[in-house]
Design an enzyme around this catalytic site. Structure first.
Site, mmCIF file in Angstrom:
data_model
loop_
_atom_site.group_PDB
_atom_site.id
_atom_site.type_symbol
_atom_site.label_atom_id
_atom_site.label_comp_id
_atom_site.label_asym_id
_atom_site.label_seq_id
_atom_site.Cartn_x
_atom_site.Cartn_y
_atom_site.Cartn_z
ATOM 1 N N GLY A 27 18.047 28.863 21.025
ATOM 2 C CA GLY A 27 19.692 28.518 21.657
ATOM 3 C C GLY A 27 19.113 27.020 22.122
ATOM 4 N N ARG A 34 25.401 21.368 20.368
ATOM 5 C CA ARG A 34 26.852 22.247 21.306
ATOM 6 C C ARG A 34 27.043 20.579 22.414
ATOM 7 N NH1 ARG A 34 25.661 27.007 22.233
ATOM 8 N NH2 ARG A 34 24.463 27.122 23.981
ATOM 9 N N ALA A 41 30.478 9.931 17.849
ATOM 10 C CA ALA A 41 29.806 9.041 17.422
ATOM 11 C C ALA A 41 29.529 10.005 16.463
ATOM 12 C CB ALA A 41 28.918 8.399 17.434
ATOM 13 N N ARG A 43 30.322 12.973 16.522
ATOM 14 C CA ARG A 43 31.704 14.617 15.933
ATOM 15 C C ARG A 43 32.277 13.938 14.949
ATOM 16 N NH1 ARG A 43 33.372 14.937 21.317
ATOM 17 N NH2 ARG A 43 34.856 13.339 20.814
ATOM 18 N N GLU A 80 21.318 9.990 14.871
ATOM 19 C CA GLU A 80 22.603 10.290 15.857
ATOM 20 C C GLU A 80 21.981 11.032 17.427
ATOM 21 O OE1 GLU A 80 25.215 8.453 18.046
ATOM 22 O OE2 GLU A 80 25.374 7.736 15.774
ATOM 23 N N ASP A 106 18.889 -0.668 22.235
ATOM 24 C CA ASP A 106 18.800 -0.902 21.447
ATOM 25 C C ASP A 106 17.952 -0.600 19.348
ATOM 26 O OD1 ASP A 106 20.814 -3.057 22.470
ATOM 27 O OD2 ASP A 106 19.422 -4.311 22.749
#
Length: 131
Positions: A27, A34, A41, A43, A80, A106
């Site tokens: 979960g 989500r 980025a 997505r 990411e 960075d």
């Protein structure tokens, strides 16, 4: 079990065991995906993976190549998410500029860049081998 007992860990997840722990962890992982979807980025990378993951099975000439191609795409998405986690934690600390906060952000960004370069390099090499 009293979850407010001062002798217990602050995180109730640490008290769970077996399938109950796995269920709750799943979960939390879905909640993380989500939350990642809210980042442009992530997505973009997720949409690209809809094309690239099936393409890995067409371009790859064996299970090792398919695994490398698909794995490189998933690695970009993993990095990411980790970068977004770092940025979110830094932003929670405070909005003021700090050289350590900038350095952390960075380095997270550099990790994303390196994962993208690795992915692009593997895909270009696989495509060149098919020509």
């Amino acid at each position: 079990m009293n979850l407010h007992d001062p002798g217990l860990p602050a995180n109730a997840q640490k008290l769970r065991t077996g399938l109950d722990r796995v269920w709750h962890a799943a979960g939390y992982s879905l909640a993380g995906l989500r939350a990642g979807w809210e980042e442009p980025a992530f997505r973009q990378e997720a949409v690209a993976s809809i094309v690239l993951l099936p393409a890995a099975f067409w371009i790859g000439r064996g299970w090792v190549e398919v695994g490398l191609l698909a794995g490189s795409v998933l690695l970009v998405m993993i990095v990411e998410l980790l970068n977004t986690g770092i940025e979110t934690a830094i932003d929670r600390i405070g909005p003021e500029w700090n050289h350590l906060s900038k350095r952390a952000k960075d380095m997270g960004s550099a990790a994303v860049l390196l994962s993208l370069l690795l992915c692009a390099g593997l895909w270009l090499a696989a495509l060149a081998a098919r020509l």
